[in-house]
Write a protein that holds these residues in place. Structure first.
Motif, PDB file in Angstrom:
ATOM      1  N   VAL A   1     -35.637   7.121  -4.753  1.00  0.00           N
ATOM      2  CA  VAL A   1     -36.000   6.283  -5.900  1.00  0.00           C
ATOM      3  C   VAL A   1     -34.797   5.992  -6.798  1.00  0.00           C
ATOM      4  CG1 VAL A   1     -38.382   7.095  -5.880  1.00  0.00           C
ATOM      5  CG2 VAL A   1     -36.709   8.278  -7.303  1.00  0.00           C
ATOM      6  N   GLU A   2     -33.819   6.895  -6.825  1.00  0.00           N
ATOM      7  CA  GLU A   2     -32.656   6.707  -7.699  1.00  0.00           C
ATOM      8  C   GLU A   2     -31.598   5.826  -7.044  1.00  0.00           C
ATOM      9  OE1 GLU A   2     -31.851   7.569 -10.727  1.00  0.00           O
ATOM     10  OE2 GLU A   2     -33.386   9.015 -11.347  1.00  0.00           O
TER      11      GLU A   2
ATOM     12  N   ASP B   1     -33.685   2.291  -7.271  1.00  0.00           N
ATOM     13  CA  ASP B   1     -33.507   2.323  -8.718  1.00  0.00           C
ATOM     14  C   ASP B   1     -34.849   2.189  -9.436  1.00  0.00           C
ATOM     15  OD1 ASP B   1     -32.113   2.545 -11.095  1.00  0.00           O
ATOM     16  OD2 ASP B   1     -31.737   0.380 -11.271  1.00  0.00           O
ATOM     17  N   ARG B   2     -35.809   2.956  -8.963  1.00  0.00           N
ATOM     18  CA  ARG B   2     -37.152   2.949  -9.573  1.00  0.00           C
ATOM     19  C   ARG B   2     -37.608   4.393  -9.792  1.00  0.00           C
ATOM     20  NH1 ARG B   2     -40.241  -1.677  -8.854  1.00  0.00           N
ATOM     21  NH2 ARG B   2     -41.646  -0.640 -10.332  1.00  0.00           N
ATOM     22  N   PRO B   3     -36.925   5.149 -10.643  1.00  0.00           N
ATOM     23  CA  PRO B   3     -37.270   6.562 -10.826  1.00  0.00           C
ATOM     24  C   PRO B   3     -38.689   6.777 -11.338  1.00  0.00           C
ATOM     25  CG  PRO B   3     -35.756   5.816 -12.530  1.00  0.00           C
ATOM     26  CD  PRO B   3     -35.798   4.737 -11.511  1.00  0.00           C
ATOM     27  N   GLU B   4     -39.246   5.753 -12.008  1.00  0.00           N
ATOM     28  CA  GLU B   4     -40.606   5.916 -12.538  1.00  0.00           C
ATOM     29  C   GLU B   4     -41.652   5.978 -11.434  1.00  0.00           C
ATOM     30  OE1 GLU B   4     -39.967   1.456 -12.195  1.00  0.00           O
ATOM     31  OE2 GLU B   4     -38.788   3.242 -12.708  1.00  0.00           O
ATOM     32  N   LEU B   5     -41.254   5.625 -10.190  1.00  0.00           N
ATOM     33  CA  LEU B   5     -42.190   5.633  -9.069  1.00  0.00           C
ATOM     34  C   LEU B   5     -42.024   6.864  -8.177  1.00  0.00           C
ATOM     35  CD1 LEU B   5     -42.186   1.868  -7.997  1.00  0.00           C
ATOM     36  CD2 LEU B   5     -43.844   3.092  -9.402  1.00  0.00           C
ATOM     37  N   LEU B   6     -41.327   7.877  -8.667  1.00  0.00           N
ATOM     38  CA  LEU B   6     -41.147   9.099  -7.875  1.00  0.00           C
ATOM     39  C   LEU B   6     -42.488   9.716  -7.501  1.00  0.00           C
ATOM     40  CD1 LEU B   6     -39.355  11.293  -6.653  1.00  0.00           C
ATOM     41  CD2 LEU B   6     -39.290  12.393  -8.908  1.00  0.00           C
ATOM     42  N   GLY B   7     -43.423   9.729  -8.439  1.00  0.00           N
ATOM     43  CA  GLY B   7     -44.736  10.305  -8.159  1.00  0.00           C
ATOM     44  C   GLY B   7     -45.462   9.577  -7.037  1.00  0.00           C
TER      45      GLY B   7
END
Length: 418
Positions: free
Chosen positions: A243-244, A248-254
């Motif tokens: 994701v990082e 580049d979407r760390p908010e979607l790790l879950g």
């Protein structure tokens, strides 16, 4: 999903509810412990060291717990180990509410909790077949897995909310409540005395169980397929980097963490067809190979949503493989060996993921995140295929004619448990 065991067996209902509540509470703590260690130390290594510290208790007490389960009253062992876990988790709660929580307490109690859990799990696995009819075991295994998946899905979500709004101490209190409820449900079950004379747990008894397991090529196949899948393809440690660095979407790790669980829940919910399959070895091999293929494809996807979709497919395939592995174990292992073999099974699905995390991390550092995904998935397919080729008896396993399945079916018929 075939829900017959829930309707026909009171004790299976109690086991199902206890397992669901137990895993829900455990996953709430699963979120809290790493978070608390990181906030206290600021060290990723300290977070990972928890897994290292828990490895020895899993190895030692998993085997001993299996031997113990073949000697003592399994229901009582479930009760006392559940209460022990409640006490240790309460210590974590008290520590968390201190103005300056102690890191060493978290490590020490985590080791104690893992020891209790390792002692308990073989008894739970060994007791399940006694609560249902022989022909209901595929459905019972699927239902049990579904209950676990419910806990795995809801627990982290609730844990995350509690951590964010009220603190980690409340996570541990929720877990204590879950453990007390589960232990109370075990109390309500009837006793299941051993059918044969037993001997106290010993190294000789543990060795006897291991020799039995390694002499049966069908059981070896279930162990090696599971280890190959987890060791070679498990991608969880790669999710933060995915994701990082890539999207580049760390908010979607879950999203990535829950994708496989959702796939597993869907597969279990549609698992009624598994009772009509008799070539369990082939089903395990094919499902595990599909798992590896889906992991490899997930690593190639251009969108994080497609990555999550293929991870869900992988979770579904892994759950199907797990249902059939559990069915082979519960339908063919003699009562006198069931606890010790459950301890060995626990090692097979505990050690594989730990090694898989190391493999994936090293591969990603030396090559790339996508490379770790794809190479791991393809290696899983190759490893599973090699296992099927070497262990031909496993590939040709048929529950209707296998000598161990036939013998166990006859024993249960004679005991009135058919």
């Amino acid at each position: 999903m075939d829900t017959t065991p829930l309707r026909t067996s009171r004790d299976f209902r109690l086991l199902f509810l206890a397992g669901t509540v137990f895993y829900f509470g455990a996953m709430v703590s699963y979120v809290a412990i790493p978070y608390q260690i990181y906030t206290l130390t600021g060290s990723n290594f300290a977070v990972g060291a928890i897994g290292i510290a828990e490895l020895v208790p899993i190895l030692v007490f998993g085997l001993y717990g299996g031997a113990l389960a073949d000697h003592v009253d399994r229901r009582r062992l479930l009760i006392f180990t559940g209460l022990g876990q409640a006490v240790f988790t309460a210590v974590l709660a008290v520590n968390a509410f201190l103005a300056d929580p102690h890191v060493w307490v978290i490590f020490a109690v985590s080791v104690a909790l893992t020891s209790c859990s390792a002692l308990q799990r073989p008894s739970r696995e060994a007791l399940l077949p006694r609560t249902v009819r022989h022909d209901e075991l595929p459905a019972a295994n699927a239902l049990s897995s579904f209950g676990i998946q419910l806990g795995l899905f809801a627990g982290p979500a609730v844990g995350g909310v509690l951590v964010a709004y009220v603190g980690v101490g409340w996570c541990f209190l929720v877990d204590v409540c879950g453990l007390l409820i589960a232990s109370s449900l075990f109390v309500l079950m009837r006793s299941y005395p051993h059918r044969e004379e037993t001997t106290p747990p010993s190294l000789a008894g543990i060795k006897e169980g291991m020799v039995y397991a390694f002499r049966r090529r069908d059981l070896l196949g279930t162990y090696f397929v599971d280890i190959a899948a987890m060791l070679l393809a498990m991608p969880v440690v790669l999710f933060p980097a995915m994701v990082e660095e890539i999207f580049d979407r760390p908010e979607l790790l879950g999203l990535l963490y829950t994708a496989e669980v959702v796939g597993a829940m869907v597969a279990t919910g549609l698992s009624g067809w598994t009772a009509r399959v008799h070539h369990h070895g082939r089903a395990i091999v094919l499902a595990a190979a599909v798992y590896g293929a889906m992991i490899a494809l997930a690593g190639l996807m251009p969108s994080i949503w497609l990555v999550a979709l293929f991870l869900a497919f992988a979770g579904a395939a892994d759950m199907i493989s797990g249902i059939f592995r559990s069915t082979v174990w519960s339908q063919t292992i003699p009562e006198a060996m069931r606890g010790r073999l459950a301890g060995i099974e626990m090692l097979s699905y505990s050690v594989g993921p730990l090694g898989g995390q190391v493999r994936a991390g090293i591969t990603a550092d030396l090559w790339s995140v996508r490379g770790a995904f794809v190479s791991g998935g393809l290696a899983c397919v190759a490893g599973v295929a090699a296992t099927a080729a070497v262990l031909h008896d496993f590939w040709s396993y048929d529950a209707r004619t296998d000598e161990h399945a036939v013998a166990e079916r006859a024993v249960r018929e004679a005991a009135g448990e058919a």
